[in-house]
Design an enzyme around this catalytic site. Structure first.
Site, PDB file in Angstrom:
ATOM      1  N   GLY A   5       0.820  -1.205   0.000  1.00  0.00           N
ATOM      2  CA  GLY A   5       0.000   0.000   0.000  1.00  0.00           C
ATOM      3  C   GLY A   5       0.856   1.259   0.000  1.00  0.00           C
ATOM      4  CD  GLU A  11       2.841   3.629   5.284  1.00  0.00           C
ATOM      5  OE1 GLU A  11       3.901   3.470   5.929  1.00  0.00           O
ATOM      6  OE2 GLU A  11       2.084   2.673   4.981  1.00  0.00           O
TER       7      GLU A  11
HETATM    8  N1  BES Z   1       6.210  -0.625   6.161  1.00  0.00           N
HETATM    9  C1  BES Z   1       5.013  -0.967   5.503  1.00  0.00           C
HETATM   10  C2  BES Z   1       5.180  -1.212   4.040  1.00  0.00           C
HETATM   11  C3  BES Z   1       5.900  -2.482   3.665  1.00  0.00           C
HETATM   12  C4  BES Z   1       5.348  -3.691   3.915  1.00  0.00           C
HETATM   13  C5  BES Z   1       7.095  -2.474   3.025  1.00  0.00           C
HETATM   14  C6  BES Z   1       6.003  -4.861   3.535  1.00  0.00           C
HETATM   15  C7  BES Z   1       7.745  -3.628   2.671  1.00  0.00           C
HETATM   16  C8  BES Z   1       7.206  -4.830   2.907  1.00  0.00           C
HETATM   17  C9  BES Z   1       3.971   0.132   5.659  1.00  0.00           C
HETATM   18  O1  BES Z   1       4.114   0.918   6.777  1.00  0.00           O
HETATM   19  C10 BES Z   1       2.648  -0.567   5.818  1.00  0.00           C
HETATM   20  O2  BES Z   1       2.450  -1.200   6.811  1.00  0.00           O
HETATM   21  N2  BES Z   1       1.777  -0.460   4.828  1.00  0.00           N
HETATM   22  C11 BES Z   1       0.525  -1.165   4.776  1.00  0.00           C
HETATM   23  C12 BES Z   1      -0.655  -0.278   4.991  1.00  0.00           C
HETATM   24  C13 BES Z   1      -0.964   0.078   6.398  1.00  0.00           C
HETATM   25  C14 BES Z   1      -2.119   1.039   6.473  1.00  0.00           C
HETATM   26  C15 BES Z   1      -1.241  -1.109   7.272  1.00  0.00           C
HETATM   27  C16 BES Z   1       0.421  -1.744   3.387  1.00  0.00           C
HETATM   28  O3  BES Z   1       1.254  -1.385   2.532  1.00  0.00           O
HETATM   29  O4  BES Z   1      -0.459  -2.543   3.146  1.00  0.00           O
HETATM   30 ZN    ZN Z   2       3.400   0.107   8.554  1.00  0.00          ZN
END
Ligand code: BES
Ligand code: ZN
Length: 850
Positions: free
Chosen positions: A254, A291
């Site tokens: 996301g 984020e």
């Molecule tokens: N740090 C993550 C993104 C991420 C996840 C990068 C896995 C690399 C591998 C980011 O903070 C995150 O958690 N994003 C979620 C959305 C959130 C609202 C729970 C996502 O990308 O689904």
């Molecule tokens: Zn996250």
């Protein structure tokens, strides 16, 4: 078949890094297939390390040259990186490597998306950019120079210099490599500013592709709201001069919290009334907050190693849920989250992929960004807050930020802060982080001489690698209602610590009806014998909105199970009870829309398994259709009234109030369309001026079997808008007759707009099929075969997205022998692929070995 099983990494093997990084200078000479990356890194031996071996991670890098303190050296290239003899003192390492962003389809490291350069380094992507100790406990200050003719060149921190063909950035905050980011492209900026509570001016920008500049305003408002909220609620201010967000079309996840330079999947930031639904707006607001909140919970305090992922993700999900509850409706947010928790996390916890919130081993860390780490991880924060109380929670958080700012921390650090700050022993609470599986909570009740006794017993079924489970501390929020529906005991939190434990309520005048696990105070499965009369009573009288909704859901589920198993008619008591809720204008429309919702096909399949039956996906689908038809007829007089009453006449706003009204009106429309052959839906489709109304109408038309024209018109109207076309792909599949959903999906994969290189489009198509149980589990196996065909094709290009989608098969042991055999054959076919990625190999073998 793969020759050797890929290597497992264990938490218990953790060793401190042998070398620490003082500072990093990176120069990027951008070119699509031959980007040069020059690194100059000051290393210092770690006095706490027991070894002097020098190893740097590196993957898919073409090494051009390396130097130590200015003199050329020849390192040993080994699997996954390089080793080198180094001085026993501080030294400067220099390397030049070449990489090819244009051919990087894995979308990890530096890659290109529509002519734009961008990066994704979490969890272990930085090693695809240059040789580096790519682990989160190595933190350093980064200075970055980007050389390119592209007009927008961005990296982390503050801009320090720019000119013809270059830009330089300096990030003063030491950070692990996974938070590094770089962007280069022809982008348009949507700028704004924010003044922090201590008076610091921050420049805010959202960078997007030309043409998308009209879709930034909502995200910018969400960002400013998030910044204020974190100041007011957690006392946390932003800490750089600039905060940039960039929207990227091709993105596995996301969004990503890179320091000062968040990178978003364009579907999670771009919004307009015409192209985004109310649900999209709510999600965008939440993910921008998420984020942004990582700046403190994740970046300022990061994770020592990837086993500690829930330290940043569970806490940040909890924080973004609090934010959404504050911006919108607390009960509605809670109900939505519990629906999602059960659909994804309970499902995971109950199958071959079950693992603790803090896992103790993994093969590929990308496979552990799971519902358990995220959603259950967030539930643990919520339980901790319930146990210690609000004031103690915020006091402990202040201590956490004070003590660990700048650290790479662990769950032990987190729990120690709470123990010291509150004086509580959290040894038993820690089991929540260590034991997989969803606890079952059985309840028995007795009433005698004004005393009501609740006796709870907890037990957790075995999960892969964990047979025995110890009792956990469980906060159980309970209220009691007397027979006339008044609340006689308001919400009280019982603290269960034993395997079996009784709690007494004295001085009652009549046997009460208990409302147990209010607000879903713990992520457990409540096993309580209840009658439909009691459920209807709680649906009518419970003061706790979550349990009120829960009672309606239990009533629906019980009726559906009888329909599926015995061919019973829809339960009249249920129909009457929801009708009461629907009519009650004192209730929040958004709540009423949720109360009209039915348990999902997947939920019912699991319910049947829990009751000892083998679920028939088609029978489940048909029971739901029959019940919806019965609801439509039973409520025929009221639905048009509700539909008319909740039409929004003011200009479109994506706020809680308007979206609540629309969700109720559209829930009504969906039922009405089953009995008016789509007349109301066609009228709404023709007059809709926003995507929420347009898409709801299109869905209703498809359900009524009258969607053909609208589907074509929708495509013509939106063919230039990739995010809207994703919806168009998904809806046709999820609303197809299960008998030909696989054919509809297969046909859409041949559409000129289908591409497997874009994860959003791939998920909109194959993901939609995987999430439509009756279509996916069609008895002849066509759904399984189609998904496996495409996973096999995608794996060499994009292992991460392939591996995540394999979880479509995680429930396979629920089904009959024929289906199990069909699925096993597809899993084996995937496993037999030459050069299967480590990601997919791990996921499929864990599922297959169930
Ligand atoms: N740090 C993550 C993104 C991420 C996840 C990068 C896995 C690399 C591998 C980011 O903070 C995150 O958690 N994003 C979620 C959305 C959130 C609202 C729970 C996502 O990308 O689904
Ligand atoms: Zn996250």
């Amino acid at each position: 078949m793969k020759d050797a099983a890929p290597q497992k990494i264990y938490l218990s093997d953790y060793q401190v890094p042998n070398y620490l990084v003082e500072d990093v200078h990176l120069t990027f000479r951008l070119a699509p297939e031959s980007t040069r990356v020059l690194s100059r890194i000051t290393f210092r031996p770690n006095p706490e390390a027991s070894s002097k071996d020098f190893f740097l991670h590196g993957e898919d890098l073409k090494l051009i040259s390396t130097k130590i303190d200015g003199a050329a050296v020849t390192p040993d290239l080994v699997v996954g990186g390089l080793a080198c003899a180094v001085p026993d003192a501080t030294f400067v390492w220099e390397a030049e490597v070449e990489i090819s962003p244009a051919t990087n389809t894995a979308l990890e490291g530096l890659y290109m998306s529509n002519g734009m350069y961008c990066t994704q380094c979490e969890a272990e992507g930085f090693r695809k950019i240059t040789y580096y100790p790519d682990r989160p406990d190595v933190m350093s200050v980064f200075t970055v120079r980007i050389e390119s003719d592209l007009p927008v060149l961005l990296s982390n921190g503050n801009p320090v210099a720019s000119g013809e063909g270059f830009a330089e950035w300096h990030d003063p905050w030491p950070k692990p490599a996974y938070l590094f980011a770089l962007v280069g492209g022809e982008l348009i900026n949507h700028p704004d500013t924010f003044t922090t509570k201590s008076g610091k001016e921050v420049e805010l920008n959202i960078y997007v592709r030309p043409g998308d500049e009209g879709k930034c305003a909502f995200g910018m408002e969400a960002l400013k709201k998030s910044m204020i909220w974190d100041e007011e609620v957690y006392g946390r201010e932003y800490d750089l001069d600039i905060f940039n967000i960039v929207a990227v079309d091709d993105f596995n996840m996301g969004a990503m919290e890179n320091k000062g330079l968040n990178i978003f999947n364009s579907s999670c930031v771009l919004a307009s009334a015409e192209t985004s639904t109310d649900m999209n707006f709510e999600r965008i607001e939440a993910i921008i907050a998420h984020e942004y909140f990582h700046n403190w919970t994740g970046n300022r305090i990061t994770c020592r190693d990837w086993f500690q992922l829930c330290l940043k993700e569970g806490l940040t999900v909890y924080r973004d849920a609090q934010f959404t509850a504050d911006m919108r409706s607390e009960p509605v947010k809670r109900i939505e989250d519990v629906i999602a928790l059960r659909a994804r996390q309970f499902r995971e916890d109950n199958g071959p992929l079950a693992h603790p919130v803090r896992p103790d081993s993994f093969v590929e860390i990308n496979n552990f960004y799971t519902a358990t780490v995220y959603e259950k991880g967030a539930e643990l924060i919520g339980m901790l807050k319930t146990l210690v109380g609000d004031a103690a929670y915020y006091k402990a958080l202040d201590l956490y930020f004070d003590r660990h700012d700048g650290d790479a921390a662990t769950i032990e650090d987190w729990l120690t802060v709470f123990e010291e700050s509150t004086g509580r022993d959290l040894t038993q609470f820690k089991r929540w982080y260590e034991q997989a599986g969803t606890p079952r909570l059985a309840v028995e009740e007795s009433y005698e001489d004004g005393t009501f006794t609740l006796t709870f017993s907890q037990s957790t079924p075995p999960t892969p690698g964990q047979d025995q489970k110890d009792p956990r501390v469980i906060p159980i929020a309970v209220g009691l209602l007397n027979p006339n529906g008044d609340e006689v005991v308001p919400t009280t939190v019982l603290e269960m610590t034993e395997a079996t434990q009784s709690f007494r309520f004295e001085g009652l005048t009549a046997r009460p009806t208990p409302s147990i696990l209010r607000g879903f105070s713990a992520p457990v499965i409540l096993e309580r014998a209840s009658s439909n009369a009691e459920r209807a009573f709680l649906l009518a009288h419970d003061t706790d909105p979550f349990n009120k909704w829960e009672a309606g859901r239990a009533l629906a589920r019980a009726g559906l199970v009888k329909m599926i198993l015995n061919g019973a008619a829809p339960d009249g008591a249920y129909l009457d009870a929801v009708l009461q809720v629907l009519r009650d204008d004192s209730l929040d429309p958004a709540f009423r829309a949720l109360a009209l919702g039915l348990p999902s096909q997947d939920d019912l399949a699991q319910t049947l398994v829990d009751q000892g039956h083998t679920p028939d996906p088609q029978a489940i689908y048909e029971a739901l259709e029959t019940l919806k038809m019965a609801m439509a007829t039973h409520m025929q007089d009221v639905l048009p009234r509700i539909y008319a009453q909740y039409q929004v006449t003011e200009p479109y706003q994506p706020d809680a109030e308007q979206s609540g009204a629309r969700s109720l009106a559209n829930a009504a429309l969906s039922l009405i369309s089953r009995v008016d052959s789509g007349t109301a839906a066609q009228a709404q489709y023709d007059s809709a001026d926003n995507m929420t109304q347009q898409l709801a109408a299109l869905a209703a038309l498809l359900t009524a079997g009258k969607g053909e024209q609208a589907v074509a018109a929708f495509y013509e109207q939106w063919k230039e808008d990739r995010l809207v076309i994703d919806k168009w792909f998904g809806l046709q599949i999820s609303l197809a007759d299960p008998a030909n959903a696989a054919e509809v999906a297969a046909a859409l994969t041949q559409h000129p707009d289908f591409t497997m290189k874009n994860p959003n489009r791939f998920r909109a198509t194959l993901g939609a099929l995987a999430m439509s149980p009756a279509g996916f589990h069609r008895a002849d196996g066509a759904g399984y075969k189609l998904l496996a065909d495409w996973l096999i094709q995608l794996d060499p290009l994009n292992p991460q997205t392939t591996a995540r989608m394999c979880s479509a098969f995680e429930t396979w042991k629920r089904y009959d022998c024929d289906r199990q055999a069909l699925i096993a054959a597809q899993l084996d076919r995937i496993l037999a692929q030459e050069a299967l990625s480590r990601d997919t190999q791990e996921m499929v073998s864990r599922i297959r070995n169930a």
